[in-house]
Design a protein around this motif. Structure first.
Motif, PDB file in Angstrom:
ATOM      1  N   ASN A   1       4.677   2.379   9.348  1.00 27.94           N
ATOM      2  CA  ASN A   1       3.647   1.563  10.037  1.00 27.94           C
ATOM      3  C   ASN A   1       4.331   0.413  10.767  1.00 27.94           C
ATOM      4  O   ASN A   1       4.773  -0.561  10.156  1.00 27.94           O
ATOM      5  CB  ASN A   1       2.648   1.048   9.003  1.00 27.94           C
ATOM      6  CG  ASN A   1       1.432   0.372   9.610  1.00 27.94           C
ATOM      7  OD1 ASN A   1       0.544  -0.047   8.874  1.00 27.94           O
ATOM      8  ND2 ASN A   1       1.359   0.258  10.916  1.00 27.94           N
TER       9      ASN A   1
ATOM     10  N   VAL B   1       9.708   5.208  -5.747  1.00 28.78           N
ATOM     11  CA  VAL B   1       8.497   4.770  -5.044  1.00 28.78           C
ATOM     12  C   VAL B   1       8.392   3.257  -5.225  1.00 28.78           C
ATOM     13  O   VAL B   1       7.679   2.760  -6.103  1.00 28.78           O
ATOM     14  CB  VAL B   1       7.234   5.474  -5.583  1.00 28.78           C
ATOM     15  CG1 VAL B   1       6.019   5.081  -4.734  1.00 28.78           C
ATOM     16  CG2 VAL B   1       7.405   6.977  -5.568  1.00 28.78           C
TER      17      VAL B   1
ATOM     18  N   PRO C   1       5.682   9.137  11.788  1.00 25.38           N
ATOM     19  CA  PRO C   1       6.291   9.683  10.568  1.00 25.38           C
ATOM     20  C   PRO C   1       7.558   8.872  10.268  1.00 25.38           C
ATOM     21  O   PRO C   1       8.302   8.522  11.190  1.00 25.38           O
ATOM     22  CB  PRO C   1       6.641  11.124  10.971  1.00 25.38           C
ATOM     23  CG  PRO C   1       5.720  11.434  12.110  1.00 25.38           C
ATOM     24  CD  PRO C   1       5.525  10.149  12.845  1.00 25.38           C
ATOM     25  N   ARG C   2       7.793   8.601   8.996  1.00 25.97           N
ATOM     26  CA  ARG C   2       8.894   7.695   8.650  1.00 25.97           C
ATOM     27  C   ARG C   2      10.230   8.158   9.219  1.00 25.97           C
ATOM     28  O   ARG C   2      11.073   7.345   9.601  1.00 25.97           O
ATOM     29  CB  ARG C   2       8.979   7.529   7.132  1.00 25.97           C
ATOM     30  CG  ARG C   2       9.897   6.427   6.694  1.00 25.97           C
ATOM     31  CD  ARG C   2       9.743   6.107   5.226  1.00 25.97           C
ATOM     32  NE  ARG C   2       9.525   7.269   4.416  1.00 25.97           N
ATOM     33  CZ  ARG C   2      10.453   8.150   4.108  1.00 25.97           C
ATOM     34  NH1 ARG C   2      11.679   7.977   4.547  1.00 25.97           N
ATOM     35  NH2 ARG C   2      10.175   9.201   3.372  1.00 25.97           N
ATOM     36  N   THR C   3      10.395   9.471   9.314  1.00 23.60           N
ATOM     37  CA  THR C   3      11.666   9.994   9.819  1.00 23.60           C
ATOM     38  C   THR C   3      11.825   9.771  11.322  1.00 23.60           C
ATOM     39  O   THR C   3      12.893  10.032  11.868  1.00 23.60           O
ATOM     40  CB  THR C   3      11.768  11.498   9.530  1.00 23.60           C
ATOM     41  OG1 THR C   3      10.566  12.124   9.976  1.00 23.60           O
ATOM     42  CG2 THR C   3      11.964  11.760   8.055  1.00 23.60           C
TER      43      THR C   3
ATOM     44  N   VAL D   1      13.637   6.623  -0.596  1.00 25.94           N
ATOM     45  CA  VAL D   1      12.501   7.517  -0.843  1.00 25.94           C
ATOM     46  C   VAL D   1      12.998   8.910  -1.228  1.00 25.94           C
ATOM     47  O   VAL D   1      12.444   9.560  -2.118  1.00 25.94           O
ATOM     48  CB  VAL D   1      11.585   7.577   0.401  1.00 25.94           C
ATOM     49  CG1 VAL D   1      10.449   8.573   0.187  1.00 25.94           C
ATOM     50  CG2 VAL D   1      11.014   6.193   0.704  1.00 25.94           C
TER      51      VAL D   1
ATOM     52  N   GLY E   1       8.233   1.950   4.650  1.00 23.20           N
ATOM     53  CA  GLY E   1       7.906   3.080   3.782  1.00 23.20           C
ATOM     54  C   GLY E   1       6.807   3.948   4.360  1.00 23.20           C
ATOM     55  O   GLY E   1       6.779   5.163   4.159  1.00 23.20           O
ATOM     56  N   ASP E   2       5.857   3.332   5.044  1.00 22.80           N
ATOM     57  CA  ASP E   2       4.717   4.049   5.621  1.00 22.80           C
ATOM     58  C   ASP E   2       4.953   4.462   7.065  1.00 22.80           C
ATOM     59  O   ASP E   2       4.097   5.131   7.651  1.00 22.80           O
ATOM     60  CB  ASP E   2       3.471   3.151   5.629  1.00 22.80           C
ATOM     61  CG  ASP E   2       3.056   2.742   4.235  1.00 22.80           C
ATOM     62  OD1 ASP E   2       3.132   3.586   3.341  1.00 22.80           O
ATOM     63  OD2 ASP E   2       2.658   1.580   4.064  1.00 22.80           O
TER      64      ASP E   2
ATOM     65  N   CYS F   1       0.823  -1.221   0.000  1.00 23.94           N
ATOM     66  CA  CYS F   1       0.000   0.000   0.000  1.00 23.94           C
ATOM     67  C   CYS F   1       0.852   1.264   0.000  1.00 23.94           C
ATOM     68  O   CYS F   1       0.334   2.347  -0.215  1.00 23.94           O
ATOM     69  CB  CYS F   1      -1.025  -0.002   1.121  1.00 23.94           C
ATOM     70  SG  CYS F   1      -0.382   0.260   2.738  1.00 23.94           S
ATOM     71  N   PHE F   2       2.170   1.148   0.214  1.00 28.43           N
ATOM     72  CA  PHE F   2       3.040   2.327   0.100  1.00 28.43           C
ATOM     73  C   PHE F   2       2.892   2.940  -1.293  1.00 28.43           C
ATOM     74  O   PHE F   2       2.800   4.148  -1.461  1.00 28.43           O
ATOM     75  CB  PHE F   2       4.498   1.923   0.354  1.00 28.43           C
ATOM     76  CG  PHE F   2       5.474   3.063   0.190  1.00 28.43           C
ATOM     77  CD1 PHE F   2       5.406   4.175   1.009  1.00 28.43           C
ATOM     78  CD2 PHE F   2       6.459   3.017  -0.777  1.00 28.43           C
ATOM     79  CE1 PHE F   2       6.298   5.231   0.857  1.00 28.43           C
ATOM     80  CE2 PHE F   2       7.359   4.055  -0.935  1.00 28.43           C
ATOM     81  CZ  PHE F   2       7.280   5.176  -0.110  1.00 28.43           C
TER      82      PHE F   2
ATOM     83  N   HIS G   1       6.160  -2.039   8.018  1.00 24.44           N
ATOM     84  CA  HIS G   1       6.100  -1.414   6.695  1.00 24.44           C
ATOM     85  C   HIS G   1       6.899  -0.107   6.793  1.00 24.44           C
ATOM     86  O   HIS G   1       6.362   0.939   7.176  1.00 24.44           O
ATOM     87  CB  HIS G   1       4.656  -1.124   6.308  1.00 24.44           C
ATOM     88  CG  HIS G   1       3.720  -2.293   6.464  1.00 24.44           C
ATOM     89  ND1 HIS G   1       3.957  -3.510   5.874  1.00 24.44           N
ATOM     90  CD2 HIS G   1       2.565  -2.445   7.154  1.00 24.44           C
ATOM     91  CE1 HIS G   1       2.983  -4.344   6.176  1.00 24.44           C
ATOM     92  NE2 HIS G   1       2.129  -3.735   6.960  1.00 24.44           N
TER      93      HIS G   1
END
Lengths: 351, 496
Positions: free
Chosen positions: B389, B257, B357-359, B252, B386-387, B164-165, B384
């Motif tokens: 999550n 992507v 947040p990914r960071t 990223v 990238g997200d 889903c990313f 996950h």
């Protein structure tokens, strides 16, 4: 005209509370560029201008998110994103309207599968109900399923459910290359075939439209990606690269015509075109949203025929008595729409 | 405020069961206590509650008949798919009839030109992709449980998954829904032409993720996606988790992507390698990063090279790549089987799904490790990346009440951490009962009030999956009193 100019959420809430107390209806207003999609508000309505909420409060390139107030001009946000190598997929850099207006009007509807839309990029919202209640929905991270997605209701709501005061948006890296393209002039059947072929391609265009004009039909759009990839796609589909991206909308209709906006499946476009007079301009987006310019009598014929195509439409521009007229919703959905307005705006303040 | 509290008194259930039996037959109306044990909980096993009975409708008309009856008799009900939910969504919290939709498992139509399928809610996610594979199409949302979870359940939870990313959540792939509302009325939300009619509100988008509290979707029109011509899967191992997370940021940041960006920590790698899901991951690595790229061959060649350069620059210990379609499943096998492999660690598993947040991933993982130590629980991470999550997994023995209390407390601290870092308490599992008490961490009373109003539009008398998503007032008040919350959750446990 009575105009409230506000600069923050508290002022929005106070203005709305005042209007409720005075039993005055309120028309939410951005930069006024998208009024073609909205019925004129009642003459006695107060205008609540959100232009003063005009800050980009947060821009996180590494997280691919930003938080912006609704009055931020689209062009300003596009510029800020470009400087960081980012883009908001549904944002047209030439759009003279505001971000709030873009999301509230959702002028292109659901995107074709290769593109993004207000619907797919709105992560969360801060808003104010007509009674002045300030609330939040969603989150500012790219993924959240916590609670009910009240923020989704803002997209395409035309400001009839609540006022947004902050939008959390999902960004993506800007593509390395963009190329606008068009086919040569085709007949309707040929254009529909090309349109369906391109929708099936694994690499979908960022924008895709089918346009029928007096001179014939053509399919146009924008590919984005790496240089070799884009060149290969243009060749694969026998497309001609052009300087300008295709128009997103038909021109303003003349006074004796109406602009109809609807949704239709790709395989039904030829049947839709058959219903319309041959000279009627028609534009269909890759996600199925279409626009047509017709006389009121032609609109009535179209509305009668659309259910057989499993399509829906509404009058976006026309006589005040006819604007917002739609093909019938099913009873259950109509009830939910009505009850949602009553639940979020019990005093029917928003107009 | 919550919209949960129902204003009704239950009628004698024997007569309701008899009426349900008259509608569906005895073999599709289950009421014996022993048989009901199968519906006692979902994947969130901390909360268990037997339903009053279970019904198994097979059509929209039958669902409508059942809901009309339950409406007339003022009986609450809980929709349920395959029961793979991880937040207690389909487990009753008060006496209720479970409407099990697994028998509504037909793919009703497939439209190749318009790229959509109409399915019943009990269709298993992966079965839809299998059904359209010969057309070079697939259904994009792919939760880890995709071989067993149903599309109806995915709609209820707005499920995500590793891909889903790039491709979005379930809501991005739902075009239309036929919904039976709690009073039995049928509503058509969206259509095969699009999810929102012109001048209409986005009711289908609102319904996705409503966790079975707005009604029952009996026909779901989903978008089908065209298969990508090429897929390349790369796996890199790293000596520390921080470097693996930084590699994700690099990828990223370069404008790539990928279709998926997944990380497993060392404890997960070791559990996987000791299990039947063994994938050959390096057990000495602190983290492995799985990157999947898809597109045309020419693009993938360039992108894979750029990813390899990131791996090398970040000092990857080992880099593997699967270009052969037959080799990809091996690299994915460990990731897909990670939750199953946790079964080796203890009898029960609590899977969280907070987002940051990914960071902030590195900070979050460090904080989670501290929380694990503080509460003395066994924590592993697969997520996950990238997200942002996270999936902190806590392995524990659910028969040990004290350990369970520590697990619940650790879960709370982890979700608090996610919110403190600017994130969310749930990325894809939903609130259910698991996170009811955590909603006030993220939302203020007025935010919940607006959600409650929306809920009442669909479910006027609060009988549709009551007690889910929105905490009641007392829970809001107790949100700062964590010991009482633990006691309350374990009180539920005590009903076993």
């Amino acid at each position: 005209m009575n105009v409230y100019a506000v600069t923050n959420s508290s002022e929005v809430a106070a203005a709305l509370r005042e209007c409720v107390a005075a039993s005055r209806r309120v028309h939410l207003f951005g930069r006024g560029t998208r009024n073609r999609w909205q019925a004129a508000p009642p003459a006695a309505a107060v205008t609540l201008s959100l232009r003063g909420l005009s800050s980009i409060l947060r821009l996180e390139p590494d997280d691919l998110t930003c938080s912006v107030e609704p009055g931020v001009p689209c062009q300003e946000l596009a510029m800020a994103l470009r400087q960081k190598g980012l883009e908001l997929g549904c944002l047209d850099a030439d759009d003279s309207g505001s971000i709030g207006g873009l999301y509230a009007s959702d002028p292109l509807g659901a995107p074709n599968p290769g593109a993004s839309s207000p619907r797919s990029t709105l992560l969360g919202i801060e808003g104010v109900l007509a009674e002045g209640l300030e609330f939040r929905s969603g989150a500012r991270v790219v993924k959240s399923v916590a609670g009910f997605d009240v923020h989704r209701l803002f997209v395409g709501s035309h400001g009839l459910l609540y006022a947004a005061t902050l939008l959390h948006l999902k960004l993506r890296p800007a593509p390395r290359v963009r190329a606008a393209f068009t086919t040569d002039t085709l007949d309707v059947a040929g254009a529909v075939d090309k349109f369906i072929e391109m929708r099936r391609n694994p690499t979908m265009p960022r924008r895709l439209v089918l346009v029928r004009e007096a001179s014939g039909c053509r399919v146009a759009g924008v590919f984005a990606g790496r240089a070799r990839q884009v060149a290969s796609l243009l060749q694969q589909h026998s497309l001609r690269e052009v300087d300008k991206a295709p128009q997103d909308h038909l021109q303003q209709p003349p006074a004796d015509r109406e602009l109809v906006v609807g949704i239709v499946r790709a395989s039904k476009i030829a049947a839709l075109a058959d219903i319309l007079p041959a000279a009627a301009p028609l534009l269909v987006h890759g996600g199925g949203q279409f626009e047509a310019i017709l006389t009121p009598a032609e609109v009535d014929v179209l509305f009668t025929a659309l259910p057989a195509l499993e399509a829906h439409a509404a009058i976006a521009i026309g006589a005040p008595s006819r604007v917002r007229r739609t093909t019938p919703l099913d009873q259950g959905a109509a009830r939910l729409q009505r009850d949602l307005r009553s639940a979020l705006d019990p005093h029917s303040v928003l107009a | 405020m919550s919209g949960n509290s129902a204003d009704y008194a239950l009628p004698p259930m024997t007569s309701v069961v008899r009426e349900l039996e008259a509608l569906l037959g005895k073999n599709r109306t289950i009421s014996s206590r022993d048989a009901l044990l199968a519906w006692e909980c979902d994947g969130y096993t901390i909360h268990r509650q037997l339903p009053l009975c279970v019904v198994l409708p097979e059509s929209t008309a039958e669902v409508q008949s059942v809901l009309r009856l339950l409406h007339r008799r003022a009986v609450p009900f809980v929709p349920r798919g395959a029961g793979t939910c991880l937040s207690g969504g389909p487990t009753p919290v008060e006496p209720a009839v479970v409407v099990e939709l697994a028998r509504m498992d037909n793919v009703l139509s497939i439209d190749v030109d318009d790229l959509f399928a109409v399915v019943q809610p009990g269709v298993v996610n992966l079965d839809l992709t299998t059904a359209v594979k010969h057309l070079a199409l697939h259904y994009a949302p792919d939760p880890s449980s995709q071989s067993v979870c149903t599309i109806g359940g995915n709609v209820a939870e707005n499920s995500g998954g590793p891909h889903c990313f790039k491709y979005g959540m379930t809501v991005d792939h739902v075009l239309g829904l036929t919904v039976v509302l709690p009073d039995g009325q049928i509503a058509q939300l969206g259509s095969s032409a699009g999810p929102r009619p012109p001048q209409g509100f986005d009711l289908s988008g609102l319904f996705c993720g409503s966790e079975g509290t707005f009604g029952i979707a009996t026909e779901i029109t989903v978008r089908l996606s065209t298969d990508q011509p090429c897929v390349r899967t790369l796996l890199a191992s790293f000596a520390d988790m921080t470097t693996a997370c930084l590699a994700v940021s690099d990828i990223v940041g370069m404008g790539l992507v990928p279709a998926a960006l997944e990380i497993l920590d060392q404890a997960t790698i070791r559990a996987v390698e000791a299990s039947v899901y063994r994938a050959g991951y390096p057990e000495d690595a602190a983290a492995v990063l799985l990157v999947e790229l898809d597109g045309t061959a020419e693009v993938l060649h360039e992108e894979a090279q750029e990813v390899r350069e990131v791996f090398a620059r970040r000092g990857a210990l080992r880099i593997e790549e699967a270009t052969d379609p037959k080799d990809r499943p091996r690299l994915w096998k460990g990731r897909k089987g990670a939750f199953g492999a946790m079964g080796r660690l203890n009898t029960d598993l609590y899977v969280l799904d907070g987002v940051v947040p990914r960071t902030r991933l590195v900070e979050a993982l460090s904080g989670i490790a501290e929380i694990g130590k503080k509460h003395g629980v066994v924590l592993t991470n697969v997520f996950h990346a990238g997200d942002g999550n996270l999936h902190p997994n806590i392995s524990y023995d659910g028969r040990d009440a004290a350990e369970t209390a520590r697990v619940v407390a650790a879960g709370h601290d982890i979700l608090q951490l996610c919110v403190d870092l600017g994130g969310s308490i749930s990325g894809e599992h939903g609130i259910g009962t698991e996170k009811l008490d955590h909603m006030p961490l993220m939302y203020r009373p007025q935010d919940l009030e607006v959600m409650a109003r929306v809920r009442r539009v669909f479910d006027r008398d609060g009988r549709c999956n009551p007690g889910k998503v929105l905490p009641n007032r007392s829970a809001c008040a107790e949100s700062q009193k964590w010991p009482q919350m633990v006691a309350r959750v374990l009180g539920e446990e005590g009903r076993r």
